[in-house]
Design a protein around this motif. Structure first.
Motif, PDB file in Angstrom:
ATOM      1  N   GLY A   1      40.929  25.384  44.065  1.00  0.00           N
ATOM      2  CA  GLY A   1      41.759  26.505  44.487  1.00  0.00           C
ATOM      3  C   GLY A   1      43.244  26.275  44.275  1.00  0.00           C
TER       4      GLY A   1
ATOM      5  N   TRP B   1      44.684  28.159  41.282  1.00  0.00           N
ATOM      6  CA  TRP B   1      45.084  29.550  41.522  1.00  0.00           C
ATOM      7  C   TRP B   1      46.347  29.611  42.381  1.00  0.00           C
TER       8      TRP B   1
ATOM      9  N   ASN C   1      49.908  31.507  41.684  1.00  0.00           N
ATOM     10  CA  ASN C   1      50.553  32.368  42.676  1.00  0.00           C
ATOM     11  C   ASN C   1      52.000  31.961  42.920  1.00  0.00           C
TER      12      ASN C   1
ATOM     13  N   GLU D   1      45.254  38.132  50.666  1.00  0.00           N
ATOM     14  CA  GLU D   1      44.697  36.791  50.841  1.00  0.00           C
ATOM     15  C   GLU D   1      44.347  36.501  52.295  1.00  0.00           C
TER      16      GLU D   1
ATOM     17  N   VAL E   1      39.446  29.331  49.489  1.00  0.00           N
ATOM     18  CA  VAL E   1      39.779  29.304  48.060  1.00  0.00           C
ATOM     19  C   VAL E   1      39.597  30.685  47.430  1.00  0.00           C
ATOM     20  N   LEU E   2      38.526  31.377  47.801  1.00  0.00           N
ATOM     21  CA  LEU E   2      38.309  32.738  47.291  1.00  0.00           C
ATOM     22  C   LEU E   2      39.420  33.675  47.745  1.00  0.00           C
TER      23      LEU E   2
ATOM     24  N   THR F   1      42.538  32.789  48.158  1.00  0.00           N
ATOM     25  CA  THR F   1      43.661  32.499  47.264  1.00  0.00           C
ATOM     26  C   THR F   1      43.495  33.218  45.927  1.00  0.00           C
ATOM     27  N   LEU F   2      42.258  33.261  45.430  1.00  0.00           N
ATOM     28  CA  LEU F   2      41.976  33.962  44.183  1.00  0.00           C
ATOM     29  C   LEU F   2      42.271  35.456  44.313  1.00  0.00           C
ATOM     30  N   SER F   3      41.964  36.048  45.449  1.00  0.00           N
ATOM     31  CA  SER F   3      42.250  37.470  45.641  1.00  0.00           C
ATOM     32  C   SER F   3      43.750  37.737  45.573  1.00  0.00           C
TER      33      SER F   3
ATOM     34  N   SER G   1      45.823  36.014  43.734  1.00  0.00           N
ATOM     35  CA  SER G   1      46.158  35.896  42.310  1.00  0.00           C
ATOM     36  C   SER G   1      45.899  37.205  41.566  1.00  0.00           C
ATOM     37  N   ILE G   2      44.800  37.852  41.904  1.00  0.00           N
ATOM     38  CA  ILE G   2      44.444  39.121  41.248  1.00  0.00           C
ATOM     39  C   ILE G   2      45.493  40.185  41.537  1.00  0.00           C
TER      40      ILE G   2
END
Length: 496
Positions: free
Chosen positions: A124, A127, A131, A154, A180-181, A183-185, A187-188
């Motif tokens: 994570g 990502w 960010n 996030e 971690v997911l 954090t990815l949101s 980034s999107i």
């Protein structure tokens, strides 16, 4: 010029404060569930694994929180180039960082859960690095709303999914995956609004990328020194004290860390403004620093008093009395250092925005030895005498912060103190003393703690008004700022 700078800062503060209300509320709600459902040992393992990743992930950031923001603030037309060059080198840095954190986690002999958390959170961190880069590009041109959207996405995702998963009985490893997911949101969301920064991207210019690394080295080292003396305590506790002590320490530190929302918002807001204006008008620079210190001290004093006085209630509400009773004394110690840390945020921002980062390196380097040395002595002592090594680590953190403040004051350019008075600071301290006295009386009378908090805060606000802490010029400027700020809070396209 002063009014223009103040309006820029206030606009940034308003947007970031709106965001922090949502993100902090989500974090505090999650905090009610996370320690209780994971227990002191499980919570300690989660915090330890994430702290290890936080230390090694510094290599990915490589000072970008300041160097990228400053570069974009001063050269907004080069934002696209700054972005791609920063991303290019950070892909390589992530590979190195991930390898180092995994080697460390597996070689020390931590429990399997900790190693897995390091691996998942380490993925994570890739990502998170993205960010940081694009987020600081937005901040450099004062487009605070897009990083704000990402932060909301996030934290709300992590809180919602995290609480649901905890209720279903997941452990620290599964929760790390959810984090971690989240954090990815973020980034999107940040990638979604990239058109506000650049229409297209150039190729990576490796010569410029390497030059950026060299320019960012002082910022990187300052960040490394800062995070090491803030995070090394958790690692040393894991080696010098039982596992549950790490959990007690993590509980108090997580709440203490949540109180950093105010100085973080304020410094992120003033940094691009001060960086852009540095060297143009000494009087404006001096006034911005002095007003910033006034505001941050007015905020820090009641926060520190409240956290100290109501630490038992805070720990019981958020973490539960059964497993986390020893966290109360640790939080009391952290509360004393809250004022030091708030002021240090402002002093550090002034130094970095005025290109004094090289002078901060020696201080940061020495602070590591101060903190590590004190932790090495204080953790075993507190563990043996008090049964809680976290108390020793908290004292070490407090002493280190005092050392940092003294050094930063000596590094601030002399021109920033031109015309400086301590009138406001002294009146604020007197108001804080009145708050303490009223709080003592209310507690002696057996008043409910919520009523005591409201009553003592009212005494503090009344004392500020009675002592006329705010000058007429301050009030006039505030009215002017608020008058121009209202239409800006709608996040309109024209604001971009």
């Amino acid at each position: 010029m002063v009014s223009e700078a103040a309006k820029s800062v206030t606009k940034n503060v308003a947007v970031l404060s709106f965001t922090r209300v949502i993100t902090t509320s989500s974090t505090l709600l999650l905090m009610v569930f996370l320690p209780r459902y994971l227990g002191a040992v499980g919570y300690g393992r989660l915090y330890l694994g994430q702290s290890i990743v936080g230390i090694f992930a510094l290599l990915i950031e490589f000072g970008g929180n300041y160097s990228i923001m400053k570069a974009v603030a001063r050269h907004p037309d080069e934002t696209g180039s700054i972005f791609v060059n920063s991303i290019g080198v950070r892909v390589f840095l992530w590979v190195v960082s991930f390898a180092l954190m995994m080697i460390y986690a597996m070689s020390v002999g931590y429990p399997t859960d900790v190693v897995l958390i390091v691996g998942i959170s380490g993925v994570g961190s890739m990502w998170a690095g993205f960010n940081n880069v694009i987020g600081n590009c937005y901040r450099g041109v004062e487009l605070m709303k897009y990083p704000s959207f990402a932060a909301i996405a996030e934290t709300v995702f992590i809180a919602t999914a995290g609480i649901t998963a905890l209720l279903l009985g997941v452990g620290p490893v599964e929760y790390a995956t959810i984090s971690v997911l989240g954090t990815l949101s973020g980034s999107i969301v940040l990638a979604r609004f990239r058109w506000t920064l650049f229409a297209s991207l150039p190729r990576v210019d490796w010569s410029k990328a390497i030059a950026m690394l060299k320019e960012g080295l002082p910022y990187f080292l300052n960040t490394v020194f800062g995070v090491i003396y803030y995070r090394i305590d958790t690692v040393m506790l894991s080696l010098l004290a039982p596992e549950q002590v790490v959990g007690w320490y993590a509980a108090s530190y997580r709440f203490f860390d949540s109180l950093m929302v105010i100085p973080v918002v304020f410094t992120v807001s003033i940094f691009p403004v001060m960086s852009r204006r540095w060297g143009t008008n000494a009087a404006v620079e001096s006034l911005m620093m002095q007003k910033s210190l006034d505001v941050i001290l007015m905020t820090a004093i009641p926060m520190a008093i409240g956290a100290f006085a109501f630490s038992p209630q805070i720990i019981h509400i958020f973490f539960g009395a059964t497993d986390y009773e020893p966290s109360i004394m640790i939080l009391k110690i952290f509360s004393v250092g809250l004022i030091l840390l708030y002021v240090d945020f402002i002093l550090g921002t002034v130094l970095l925005s005025s290109d004094q980062q090289n002078k901060m390196l020696r201080m940061g380097f020495l602070a590591i030895f101060v903190n590590v040395g004190l932790n090495y002595l204080m953790i075993p002592y507190a563990q043996e005498r008090l049964g809680n090594g976290g108390i020793g680590s908290a004292v070490a953190t407090l002493a280190t912060e005092l050392f940092v403040m003294a050094n930063m004051l000596s590094l601030i350019p002399r021109r920033y103190f031109t015309g400086n008075t301590i009138r406001v600071q002294l009146k604020t301290i007197v108001s804080g003393s009145a708050m303490i006295a009223s709080l003592f009386v209310l507690q002696q009378l057996g008043t409910n703690w919520i009523i005591s908090a409201i009553g003592s805060s009212s005494v503090y606000a009344t004392a500020l008004a009675f002592l006329r802490v705010f000058s007429e010029s301050d009030k006039a400027l505030a009215r002017s700022i608020l008058g121009s700020l209202v239409p800006r809070l709608g996040f309109s396209r024209s604001d971009a």
